[in-house]
Design a protein around this motif. Structure first.
Motif, PDB file in Angstrom:
ATOM      1  N   GLN A  33       0.822  -1.205   0.000  1.00 58.39           N
ATOM      2  CA  GLN A  33       0.000   0.000   0.000  1.00 58.39           C
ATOM      3  C   GLN A  33       0.859   1.259   0.000  1.00 58.39           C
ATOM      4  O   GLN A  33       0.564   2.220  -0.716  1.00 58.39           O
ATOM      5  CB  GLN A  33      -0.952  -0.006   1.197  1.00 58.39           C
ATOM      6  N   ASN A  40      -2.569   5.373   2.057  1.00 59.00           N
ATOM      7  CA  ASN A  40      -2.407   4.295   3.030  1.00 59.00           C
ATOM      8  C   ASN A  40      -3.649   4.141   3.899  1.00 59.00           C
ATOM      9  O   ASN A  40      -4.520   5.018   3.915  1.00 59.00           O
ATOM     10  CB  ASN A  40      -1.205   4.589   3.938  1.00 59.00           C
ATOM     11  N   ILE A 115      -2.810  -1.832  -4.493  1.00 65.72           N
ATOM     12  CA  ILE A 115      -3.835  -1.544  -3.483  1.00 65.72           C
ATOM     13  C   ILE A 115      -4.707  -2.771  -3.242  1.00 65.72           C
ATOM     14  O   ILE A 115      -4.989  -3.145  -2.097  1.00 65.72           O
ATOM     15  CB  ILE A 115      -4.709  -0.348  -3.914  1.00 65.72           C
ATOM     16  N   GLY A 178      -6.522   5.134  -2.308  1.00 62.57           N
ATOM     17  CA  GLY A 178      -6.166   3.892  -1.634  1.00 62.57           C
ATOM     18  C   GLY A 178      -6.643   3.868  -0.194  1.00 62.57           C
ATOM     19  O   GLY A 178      -7.025   2.812   0.333  1.00 62.57           O
ATOM     20  N   PHE A 182      -9.216   1.089   1.193  1.00 56.48           N
ATOM     21  CA  PHE A 182      -8.874   0.335   2.405  1.00 56.48           C
ATOM     22  C   PHE A 182     -10.001   0.441   3.429  1.00 56.48           C
ATOM     23  O   PHE A 182     -10.433  -0.567   3.995  1.00 56.48           O
ATOM     24  CB  PHE A 182      -7.567   0.861   2.985  1.00 56.48           C
TER      25      PHE A 182
END
Length: 200
Positions: A33, A40, A115, A178, A182
């Motif tokens: 990542q 992140n 990712i 990303g 996440f």
């Protein structure tokens, strides 16, 4: 007559394999990542921001922050296990190793694949190391402690992750698509893998 319905308890070597395999995979997911450059997870935005400000590696920051978070276990009356201590040390080491070894992607399609692989890796890793039954990670233990005090896990996790995300962003950590992927995918993916790898 023996009880054939009793759950089978995995051997210690099998549990250790799950624990350390999961921690290695978790660190690799963080590395994927970070190297994607697309943003992140909340905690790693914070870790990366601190790394930028201190000059330390992200892995070193992960280790230090994990150790400091464990201090919160004392008032929350949480007890660490081998998995807890191992999480503090090895996730950071594997994160640094993967960041060092992984090529930095130069194309958006490769960044996006990083990712996807990161989310899958971290979710699978969580199912593995928690399923080993050798102790929660330091951040997970705080969630458990807050739940025991009457705060819902969902609210506790939301408040903590929003706080570390904001702090990390102010420190210069990478927030992007990303981060959103996440946040939306890690819960359902982790739940899926936890069902596949139940507590031993």
């Amino acid at each position: 007559m023996s009880d054939t319905t009793a759950p089978r308890v995995a051997s210690l070597p099998a549990r250790l394999l799950r624990l350390y395999g999961g921690l290695a995979l978790y660190g690799t997911g963080i590395g994927l990542q970070v190297e994607s450059g697309l943003g992140n997870g909340p905690w790693d935005v914070f870790h990366q921001g601190l790394a930028f400000k201190t000059g330390m590696t992200i892995g070193t920051v992960i280790i230090i922050v994990g150790a400091l978070v464990m201090l919160l276990w004392i008032p929350l009356k949480q007890k660490p296990g081998l998995g807890t201590i191992s999480n503090v040390v090895f996730v950071g080491l594997f994160a640094d190793a993967s960041i060092h070894l992984l090529p930095t992607p130069g194309h958006l399609a490769v960044q996006a694949s990083y990712i996807v692989l990161a989310v899958v890796s971290i979710a699978l890793a969580t199912g593995l190391y928690i399923g080993a039954g050798m102790g929660a990670g330091p951040r997970d233990g705080v969630m458990t402690g807050l739940m025991r005090l009457g705060l819902s896990v969902r609210l506790g996790r939301f408040l903590i992750e929003v706080t570390v995300l904001a702090a990390g962003w102010l420190l210069g950590g990478t927030v992007g698509v990303g981060t959103l992927v996440f946040a939306l995918a890690i819960g359902p993916m982790t739940q899926l893998f936890t069902r596949w790898f139940p507590l031993t």
